[in-house]
Design a protein around this motif. Structure first.
Motif, mmCIF file in Angstrom:
data_model
loop_
_atom_site.group_PDB
_atom_site.id
_atom_site.type_symbol
_atom_site.label_atom_id
_atom_site.label_comp_id
_atom_site.label_asym_id
_atom_site.label_seq_id
_atom_site.Cartn_x
_atom_site.Cartn_y
_atom_site.Cartn_z
ATOM 1 N N HIS A 2 -1.964 -80.446 -54.305
ATOM 2 C CA HIS A 2 -3.187 -79.904 -53.718
ATOM 3 C C HIS A 2 -4.024 -81.017 -53.100
ATOM 4 O O HIS A 2 -4.176 -82.099 -53.672
ATOM 5 N N GLY B 70 -8.726 -69.256 -52.065
ATOM 6 C CA GLY B 70 -8.135 -69.218 -53.389
ATOM 7 C C GLY B 70 -6.731 -69.771 -53.467
ATOM 8 O O GLY B 70 -6.137 -69.802 -54.542
ATOM 9 N N ARG B 71 -6.181 -70.189 -52.339
ATOM 10 C CA ARG B 71 -4.850 -70.788 -52.278
ATOM 11 C C ARG B 71 -4.968 -72.235 -51.816
ATOM 12 O O ARG B 71 -5.852 -72.575 -51.033
ATOM 13 N N THR B 72 -4.058 -73.082 -52.256
ATOM 14 C CA THR B 72 -4.061 -74.473 -51.814
ATOM 15 C C THR B 72 -3.542 -74.583 -50.385
ATOM 16 O O THR B 72 -2.661 -73.802 -49.982
ATOM 17 N N GLU C 282 -2.175 -71.400 -56.254
ATOM 18 C CA GLU C 282 -3.580 -71.720 -56.478
ATOM 19 C C GLU C 282 -3.798 -73.233 -56.494
ATOM 20 O O GLU C 282 -2.897 -73.996 -56.852
ATOM 21 N N ALA D 277 -11.878 -66.021 -49.794
ATOM 22 C CA ALA D 277 -10.818 -65.722 -50.741
ATOM 23 C C ALA D 277 -10.325 -64.301 -50.533
ATOM 24 O O ALA D 277 -11.105 -63.374 -50.348
ATOM 25 N N SER E 105 -5.912 -63.576 -54.511
ATOM 26 C CA SER E 105 -6.225 -64.931 -54.938
ATOM 27 C C SER E 105 -6.475 -65.051 -56.434
ATOM 28 O O SER E 105 -7.325 -65.809 -56.866
ATOM 29 N N ALA F 34 -5.977 -66.267 -60.229
ATOM 30 C CA ALA F 34 -5.650 -67.628 -60.693
ATOM 31 C C ALA F 34 -4.244 -67.733 -61.243
ATOM 32 O O ALA F 34 -3.780 -68.811 -61.557
#
Length: 487
Positions: free
Chosen positions: A135, A151-153, A392, A472, A476, A478
């Motif tokens: 990330h 919410g995502r890398t 994530e 997000a 998304s 976790a």
């Protein structure tokens, strides 16, 4: 119109400057305005070089007015990863202690892009010291957001460049890749990326002193471009290829090889090593395979790639052995929690003894031979850059299960870096609002074959970017469960 300049491909931007349809200053200002509007939402550009970029653009305009011939990338703005020196600018690696490490000269790929007329517009974010994880989060600059879904890398370690290119803040990005660091963020952000053959592009990674790194770093790390279109990737490839006295590894191989007889055979391996692949990624593979069939390629599903697990083990042991002597000092530079990813990686792949290392170096050559034989039979390989959709942020540093999941996801990138062959990541569309993509791997020094095939995919499936950053999405959560992988 000026407000649309940043949306154009790099090739079209340069053509407009060469023809005098727009000035290079107008082109740079268009990107600076885009950065001002977008970067606060994604945090991809770290050190903005506004005045230097305007000055370089003004010089480009002066040269055109004087009747000089401009280069193939005239006026095109590009970002440069925080690992790679730009003359007069700190090369920070995202580390607070290096914030004043001002570069005395451009790195070879920066110099080549600049000589072709391109203009560095800023440095771009990355994981701290490259070692903090996949990330894009650095101790000095913080987190970079995926423009498709916060919410995502965005992936990494060249995540800042991928985001900058995807959102139109730069037409090109200059990253580097030693196991997926260009290709994974390209897939996660919906852009194209090229990892070249080891020795295709000159580089000089002696940033922190006069000594060169060890053999793993010498052989695995390759600088390469990211772009929104395969055509722009090809343009950057032609500029970056060649030799330089600062890099004795770079070899004078022609940028284009001899045409292959008959339809080019493409091996398809959707699940390298048989460790599982997400349905969305498998679907992207099928879509790309069909596009290549439509383009006349001889596309064949094969059982697997050569020696996947053995290569992963050798890669891990060799790199851990090289890192081990300096790890006590390096880990202190990584900031709070920044050492977790590497610590877990070294626990899984402990450093080798001298005797073991000698054996592993022989294994490395033997695996490269197996891959050369495989690619002799199949000049191209179609596979995933990452076997899941974007995960994530920070999953790889959360716990051992997260680290193993991420390492498994990018396993084909790791192994193809290990054997030193070229690969182009190209988007194939979207699934659940997120970009999908594949990589096309080729024989050593046949980047041209990879680019041709990637162009065929793009011609049939389209281009996904530039885009405006989004918030997000509903997907998304976790926890994106491993159970969604299918063998």
């Amino acid at each position: 119109m000026q407000e649309d300049l940043w949306q154009r491909p790099a090739a079209a931007q340069a053509e407009a400057v060469r023809r005098g349809e727009v000035s290079a200053v107008e082109l740079v200002d268009s990107h600076l305005e885009r950065i001002a509007a977008v970067n606060p939402r994604v945090n991809a550009v770290t050190q903005l070089l506004a005045e230097d970029a305007r000055a370089a653009a003004a010089e480009t305009d002066r040269r055109r007015a004087a009747g000089e011939v401009l280069g193939p990338l005239a006026g095109v703005p590009f970002t440069v990863k925080e690992t790679t020196p730009i003359e007069g600018v700190p090369t920070t690696f995202g580390v607070k202690r290096f914030r004043d490490l001002v570069a005395a000269a451009d790195a070879p790929p920066v110099a080549r892009l600049r000589a072709a007329g391109a203009i560095p517009i800023g440095h771009s974010n990355m994981p701290t010291l490259i070692l903090a994880g996949m990330h894009t989060r650095s101790e000095l600059f913080g987190d970079t957001a995926n423009p498709w879904d916060r919410g995502r890398t965005p992936g990494g370690t060249s995540g800042g460049d991928a985001v900058a290119v995807a959102t139109g803040m730069a037409a090109l990005g200059l990253g580097n890749d030693s196991g997926g660091s260009i290709r994974v963020p390209a897939q996660f952000c919906g852009v194209a990326g090229l990892k070249p053959t080891t020795g295709r592009f000159p580089a000089d990674h002696r940033v922190l002193g006069p000594d060169d790194p060890g053999p793993a770093s010498q052989m695995l790390v390759t600088d390469g471009p990211l772009a929104r279109t395969v055509g722009d990737l090809r343009l950057a490839y032609e500029v970056l290829a060649g030799t330089d006295p600062r890099d004795p590894r770079a070899v004078p191989v022609p940028a284009y090889g001899e045409p292959l007889p008959g339809p080019v055979k493409v091996a398809v391996v959707a699940d390298p090593g048989g460790h599982g692949v997400h349905p969305a990624v498998r679907a992207a593979m099928e879509t790309a395979a069909e596009a290549l069939r439509d383009a006349g390629y001889d596309v064949r599903e094969v059982a697997d790639v050569p020696r996947m697990d053995e290569a992963l083990d050798a890669y891990g042991r060799i790199t851990a052995t090289e890192f081990a002597p300096t790890w006590p000092a390096v880990r202190r530079l990584l900031g709070d929690g920044g050492d977790r990813y590497m610590e877990m990686a070294m626990e899984r792949n402990p450093p080798a003894s001298a005797e073991e290392l000698v054996r592993l170096m022989g294994t490395w050559m033997n695996i490269r031979r197996s891959w050369a034989e495989f690619l002799h039979e199949y000049p191209l390989l179609l596979g995933p850059s990452f076997t899941e959709p974007p995960v994530e942020p920070g999953l790889e540093s959360r716990d051992r299960a997260g680290r193993d999941r991420v390492a498994s996801g990018m396993r084909l990138c790791t192994v193809t870096s290990f054997v030193g062959v070229p690969a182009v990541a190209v988007p194939t569309g979207r699934a659940d609002g997120l970009p999908c993509g594949v990589q096309i791997v080729g024989r050593a020094f046949r980047e041209d074959l990879c680019l041709d095939a990637a162009q065929a995919v793009e011609d049939r499936l389209g281009v996904l970017t530039p885009i405006d950053p989004r918030g997000a999405g509903p997907h998304s959560s976790a926890t994106a469960p491993t159970a969604r992988l299918t063998a």
